[in-house]
Scaffold this motif. Structure first.
Motif, PDB file in Angstrom:
ATOM      1  N   MET A   1       0.826  -1.208   0.000  1.00  0.00           N
ATOM      2  CA  MET A   1       0.000   0.000   0.000  1.00  0.00           C
ATOM      3  C   MET A   1       0.857   1.254   0.000  1.00  0.00           C
ATOM      4  N   ALA A   2       1.968   1.231   0.740  1.00  0.00           N
ATOM      5  CA  ALA A   2       2.852   2.401   0.751  1.00  0.00           C
ATOM      6  C   ALA A   2       3.406   2.677  -0.645  1.00  0.00           C
ATOM      7  N   GLN A   3       3.765   1.638  -1.374  1.00  0.00           N
ATOM      8  CA  GLN A   3       4.316   1.813  -2.714  1.00  0.00           C
ATOM      9  C   GLN A   3       3.286   2.329  -3.704  1.00  0.00           C
ATOM     10  N   ARG A   4       2.018   2.215  -3.364  1.00  0.00           N
ATOM     11  CA  ARG A   4       0.959   2.711  -4.246  1.00  0.00           C
ATOM     12  C   ARG A   4       0.523   4.135  -3.925  1.00  0.00           C
ATOM     13  N   LEU A   5       1.067   4.697  -2.857  1.00  0.00           N
ATOM     14  CA  LEU A   5       0.712   6.066  -2.504  1.00  0.00           C
ATOM     15  C   LEU A   5       1.095   7.080  -3.585  1.00  0.00           C
ATOM     16  N   PRO A   6       2.297   7.005  -4.217  1.00  0.00           N
ATOM     17  CA  PRO A   6       2.609   7.999  -5.252  1.00  0.00           C
ATOM     18  C   PRO A   6       1.587   8.060  -6.372  1.00  0.00           C
ATOM     19  N   GLY A   7       0.903   6.944  -6.654  1.00  0.00           N
ATOM     20  CA  GLY A   7      -0.110   6.946  -7.703  1.00  0.00           C
ATOM     21  C   GLY A   7      -1.342   7.758  -7.349  1.00  0.00           C
ATOM     22  N   LEU A   8      -1.538   8.034  -6.046  1.00  0.00           N
ATOM     23  CA  LEU A   8      -2.683   8.839  -5.620  1.00  0.00           C
ATOM     24  C   LEU A   8      -2.363  10.324  -5.584  1.00  0.00           C
ATOM     25  N   LEU A   9      -1.089  10.674  -5.606  1.00  0.00           N
ATOM     26  CA  LEU A   9      -0.690  12.064  -5.428  1.00  0.00           C
ATOM     27  C   LEU A   9      -0.653  12.801  -6.758  1.00  0.00           C
ATOM     28  N   PRO A  10      -0.979  14.094  -6.765  1.00  0.00           N
ATOM     29  CA  PRO A  10      -0.897  14.880  -8.003  1.00  0.00           C
ATOM     30  C   PRO A  10       0.547  15.140  -8.383  1.00  0.00           C
ATOM     31  N   PRO A  11       0.822  15.459  -9.642  1.00  0.00           N
ATOM     32  CA  PRO A  11       2.201  15.753 -10.044  1.00  0.00           C
ATOM     33  C   PRO A  11       2.715  17.023  -9.373  1.00  0.00           C
ATOM     34  N   LEU A  12       4.017  17.184  -9.375  1.00  0.00           N
ATOM     35  CA  LEU A  12       4.638  18.368  -8.797  1.00  0.00           C
ATOM     36  C   LEU A  12       4.224  19.622  -9.555  1.00  0.00           C
ATOM     37  N   THR A  13       3.952  20.697  -8.829  1.00  0.00           N
ATOM     38  CA  THR A  13       3.735  21.980  -9.480  1.00  0.00           C
ATOM     39  C   THR A  13       5.080  22.512  -9.980  1.00  0.00           C
ATOM     40  N   SER A  14       5.043  23.592 -10.747  1.00  0.00           N
ATOM     41  CA  SER A  14       6.284  24.151 -11.291  1.00  0.00           C
ATOM     42  C   SER A  14       7.224  24.584 -10.177  1.00  0.00           C
ATOM     43  N   GLN A  15       6.685  25.213  -9.127  1.00  0.00           N
ATOM     44  CA  GLN A  15       7.526  25.640  -8.011  1.00  0.00           C
ATOM     45  C   GLN A  15       8.104  24.443  -7.270  1.00  0.00           C
ATOM     46  N   GLU A  16       7.270  23.420  -7.031  1.00  0.00           N
ATOM     47  CA  GLU A  16       7.751  22.224  -6.351  1.00  0.00           C
ATOM     48  C   GLU A  16       8.789  21.490  -7.193  1.00  0.00           C
ATOM     49  N   LEU A  17       8.594  21.491  -8.522  1.00  0.00           N
ATOM     50  CA  LEU A  17       9.550  20.836  -9.418  1.00  0.00           C
ATOM     51  C   LEU A  17      10.920  21.493  -9.309  1.00  0.00           C
ATOM     52  N   LEU A  18      10.949  22.833  -9.260  1.00  0.00           N
ATOM     53  CA  LEU A  18      12.219  23.537  -9.144  1.00  0.00           C
ATOM     54  C   LEU A  18      12.870  23.252  -7.795  1.00  0.00           C
ATOM     55  N   GLU A  19      12.080  23.301  -6.708  1.00  0.00           N
ATOM     56  CA  GLU A  19      12.633  23.052  -5.378  1.00  0.00           C
ATOM     57  C   GLU A  19      13.229  21.649  -5.281  1.00  0.00           C
ATOM     58  N   THR A  20      12.476  20.666  -5.743  1.00  0.00           N
ATOM     59  CA  THR A  20      12.928  19.279  -5.652  1.00  0.00           C
ATOM     60  C   THR A  20      14.143  19.038  -6.528  1.00  0.00           C
ATOM     61  N   SER A  21      14.126  19.584  -7.751  1.00  0.00           N
ATOM     62  CA  SER A  21      15.238  19.373  -8.678  1.00  0.00           C
ATOM     63  C   SER A  21      16.516  20.021  -8.173  1.00  0.00           C
ATOM     64  N   MET A  22      16.398  21.143  -7.449  1.00  0.00           N
ATOM     65  CA  MET A  22      17.598  21.788  -6.895  1.00  0.00           C
ATOM     66  C   MET A  22      18.286  20.860  -5.894  1.00  0.00           C
ATOM     67  N   VAL A  23      17.489  20.187  -5.054  1.00  0.00           N
ATOM     68  CA  VAL A  23      18.069  19.256  -4.083  1.00  0.00           C
ATOM     69  C   VAL A  23      18.746  18.091  -4.800  1.00  0.00           C
ATOM     70  N   TRP A  24      18.056  17.523  -5.775  1.00  0.00           N
ATOM     71  CA  TRP A  24      18.615  16.385  -6.502  1.00  0.00           C
ATOM     72  C   TRP A  24      19.846  16.795  -7.303  1.00  0.00           C
ATOM     73  N   SER A  25      19.872  18.032  -7.793  1.00  0.00           N
ATOM     74  CA  SER A  25      21.035  18.512  -8.535  1.00  0.00           C
ATOM     75  C   SER A  25      22.259  18.611  -7.637  1.00  0.00           C
ATOM     76  N   VAL A  26      22.094  19.179  -6.438  1.00  0.00           N
ATOM     77  CA  VAL A  26      23.213  19.283  -5.507  1.00  0.00           C
ATOM     78  C   VAL A  26      23.727  17.894  -5.132  1.00  0.00           C
ATOM     79  N   ALA A  27      22.808  16.925  -5.042  1.00  0.00           N
ATOM     80  CA  ALA A  27      23.207  15.552  -4.723  1.00  0.00           C
ATOM     81  C   ALA A  27      23.810  14.822  -5.921  1.00  0.00           C
TER      82      ALA A  27
END
Length: 538
Positions: free
Chosen positions: A227-253
C-alpha cells in the motif's frame, strides 16, 4: 595582472558567489602553484588536475609563482567544480584567453587529465544563481541540459577545455544546450492488486488527500509495503515551483541524469540500517539525506522500530519545520525537507502480535517493548495509525475490488483542489494549502468543528491525554476527512473518525474514540472503527 572568474560555492541548495583570482608573481626556477581561500582537500587537489589538463592540451605552466585566491576567504570551499574556473582564470593570466572574454560568465566543472570537462553536481542551482547575478554559466557538456532548465540563463556546455578555448578565440562555436526531457506519469502499481485491507486503503486515501503522516501496523505479508508503494499513484504531479525546489536538491546531490526532470513526486525508501547522516544529510561535504531527497514527496520507513533511535528522532524537527539544519564546526547548512512520512512496522518482534493464529507467546509485553523502540514524540507526529490484519485465504480468492488507484486519485485530486481554493479565496499563505500544513488562523477558520464535534474532541483530550500537537493534528485530519466527504464544515463524525486514527502510547485516547464512535448514530464511523487494530485499544 590579476585575472578573475566567477564561480559558486554551495550552501545547501543555495549557490553563493565566489571570485577566483589568479596572479602570476615573479620569476622562479620551477612552478609553484598555491590555492588559498579556505579550500578543502578536493579543491586543494585542483592544482594537480589543472596541471595535468594543461599538459593534455599542450600547455605548460609558467615557471612562476601562481597564486589562486578564492574570495571571500572565510567561506568554506568544497568540491571539484572549482577546477574549471581556476583553469580559466590561469589561462587569462597567461594570455591564452583574452581577459575580457570571461566577463559576464560564471563557471563550474571538474577537469580530467586529458583536458575533458567532467560532470559535477549542482548545475541547476549554479545556473539559477548565475542568472540572478546577470551572468551566464559555463558547465560540463553532461550537465548542460540540466542547467538549461534555469529559465533564460545563458549556458555554454563544452566537452573539453580546448573546445572552450577555441570558442573564445572564435574558431569554434558552442551552441546553447536544450533543456533535458520532462517526464511525468511514471507507471505505479494499482490499488486493485491489494487484497482486502479496505480500512487501510481508506486511511491511505485520507493521507494522500491531506498530506498526512501514516503508520501501518500489522504482521508480515499483510500488505503494508504494497500500500505504501501505491501512494505515489494517488498524489498529483509536482507543481512548477515544487519541481524547481525538488530538482535543486537532486542537482546538488548529483542525481539528475542527462538533465532529465520529472513531475512525479519523489518516493524514497531507505533501508532500516541507514544512519542519522544518511537520513538527514551530512558527511564530509554535507550532502542532502533521504529526508531532503524526499522533499515534496514521500519518505517510506519500513520496519520502523528497526531504525536506530538517534536516526528516527532526528526526523522529529523536520516533520514540524519542513527543513533540516546540518551543523558542523565550520558550516551551518540547511536543506528543505517537507516530506510526507509513511511508515510500517510489525506489532511485535516475532511479527504476529497477540491475537489469532501464530500469536506471540510473550504478548502483550513483547508488543509493548517492541513498539516502545519508537519514541512517544515520534508517534505524536503520526496522524493516522492503522492496523493491517492478516490476509486470509478467503481474501485472496475474492475478485479484484471495483475501485483502484484511478478512482481514489480522482477523489484525492478533488479534495486537494478544495483545500487550495479555500486558502486562495481567503488570501492566506499558499504554503498552508494542504491540510497537514494548516496552522494558526487557517486552522481556526476552516477546521473548527461544530458543537457536537468540539465536545467530543474535548472529552477525548481529557480522557486520553491528547497533547496540544495531537489536538492540532486531529483537527487537520478531520478537515481532510470532511473534504473527502464534500462537507464545508467539520462535523462530529469527522472528528470521531480522526480520533480513531490517532494513537496514544497508553491507549486511553484511542479507547475513548472507539467508545464514542460506537455511540455515534453514523454507521460510517462504526464501520471505520471496526477496521482498526484491537491491540491499539488494549
Amino acid at each position: 595582472m590579476v585575472a578573475r572568474v566567477v564561480t559558486v560555492a554551495f550552501d545547501g541548495v543555495e549557490a553563493r558567489r565566489v571570485d577566483v583570482e589568479v596572479q602570476l608573481v615573479g620569476q622562479d626556477q620551477q612552478t609553484v602553484f598555491t590555492i588559498v581561500g579556505l579550500p578543502d582537500k578536493a579543491v586543494a587537489e585542483s592544482r594537480e588536475r589543472v596541471r595535468g589538463a594543461f599538459a593534455g592540451i599542450g600547455l605548460a605552466l609558467p615557471a612562476r609563482r601562481i597564486i589562486a585566491n578564492l574570495a571571500p576567504a572565510d567561506l568554506p570551499k568544497e568540491g571539484s567544480h572549482f577546477d574549471l574556473p581556476i583553469a580559466l582564470a590561469l589561462m587569462a593570466a597567461m594570455g591564452v584567453i583574452a581577459p575580457d572574454a570571461l566577463d559576464g560568465w560564471a563557471a563550474i566543472g571538474e577537469l580530467g587529465l586529458d583536458g575533458q570537462i567532467a560532470r559535477v553536481g549542482g548545475a541547476l542551482p549554479a545556473a539559477v544563481a548565475a542568472d540572478a547575478m546577470g551572468l551566464g554559466l559555463i558547465c560540463p557538456e553532461a550537465t548542460g541540459p540540466e542547467a538549461a532548465w534555469a529559465g533564460g540563463a545563458r549556458i555554454l556546455a563544452p566537452r573539453s577545455l580546448i573546445a572552450l578555448v577555441n570558442h573564445f578565440k572564435g574558431t569554434q562555436v558552442l551552441r546553447a544546450p536544450e533543456p533535458g526531457p520532462l517526464a511525468s506519469g511514471k507507471a505505479v502499481p494499482d490499488l486493485r492488486e491489494v487484497k482486502g485491507q479496505e480500512g487501510a486503503k481508506r486511511a491511505l486515501e485520507i493521507a494522500a488527500a491531506g498530506g498526512h503522516n501514516l503508520l501501518f501496523i500489522g504482521p508480515p505479508g499483510s500488505g503494508k509495503s504494497m500500500m505504501a508503494q501505491r501512494l505515489p499513484g494517488l498524489l498529483p504531479p509536482l507543481t512548477s515551483q515544487e519541481l524547481l525546489e525538488t530538482s535543486m536538491v537532486w542537482s546538488v546531490a548529483g542525481l539528475i541524469e542527462r538533465g532529465a526532470l520529472t513531475r512525479d513526486r519523489p518516493f524514497r525508501s531507505p533501508h532500516h540500517s541507514a544512519s542519522m547522516a544518511a537520513l538527514t544529510g551530512g558527511g564530509l561535504r554535507a550532502k542532502p539525506g533521504e529526508a531532503s531527497l524526499a522533499h515534496n514527496g514521500v519518505l517510506f520507513l519500513d520496519e520502523l522500530p528497526e531504525y536506530s533511535a538517534q536516526a528516527l528522532d532526528s526526523l522529529r524537527a523536520p516533520l514540524e519545520t519542513g527543513e533540516i539544519a546540518v551543523a558542523r564546526a565550520n558550516a551551518h547548512i540547511r536543506y528543505p525537507a517537507r516530506f510526507q512520512l509513511v511508515a510500517a512496522m510489525n506489532p511485535c518482534r516475532c511479527g504476529m502480535g497477540g491475537a489469532g493464529r501464530g500469536a506471540c507467546g510473550k504478548a502483550p509485553r513483547c508488543q509493548r517493548d517492541y513498539q516502545n523502540r519508537v519514541s512517544g514524540p515520534m508517534f505524536d507526529r503520526i496522524d493516522l495509525t492503522v492496523e493491517t490484519p492478516p490476509v486470509t485465504a478467503a481474501d485472496m480468492t475474492l475478485p479484484p475490488p471495483p475501485e483502484g488507484t484511478a478512482e481514489a486519485r480522482a477523489r484525492v485530486t478533488a479534495a486537494r483542489a478544495q483545500q487550495e481554493e479555500r486558502v486562495r479565496a481567503a488570501g492566506l499563505d499558499p504554503a498552508q494549502g494542504l491540510n497537514a500544513r494548516a496552522s494558526g488562523d487557517t486552522l481556526d477558520r476552516f477546521a473548527t468543528p461544530d458543537e457536537a464535534g468540539r465536545m467530543l474532541l474535548m472529552r477525548a483530550g481529557e480522557a486520553g491525554g491528547l497533547t496540544a500537537r495531537g489536538w492540532t493534528r486531529t483537527l487537520r485530519l478531520a478537515r481532510t476527512i470532511a473534504d473527502l466527504d464534500g462537507c464545508t464544515g467539520v462535523l462530529r463524525r469527522h472528528i470521531a473518525e480522526a480520533l480513531i486514527y490517532r494513537r496514544s502510547t497508553v491507549g486511553a485516547e484511542a479507547d475513548f474514540s472507539r467508545r464514542q464512535a460506537h455511540r455515534s448514530d453514523a454507521p460510517e464511523i462504526r464501520e471505520a472503527e471496526t477496521d482498526q487494530a484491537p491491540f491499539l485499544y488494549s
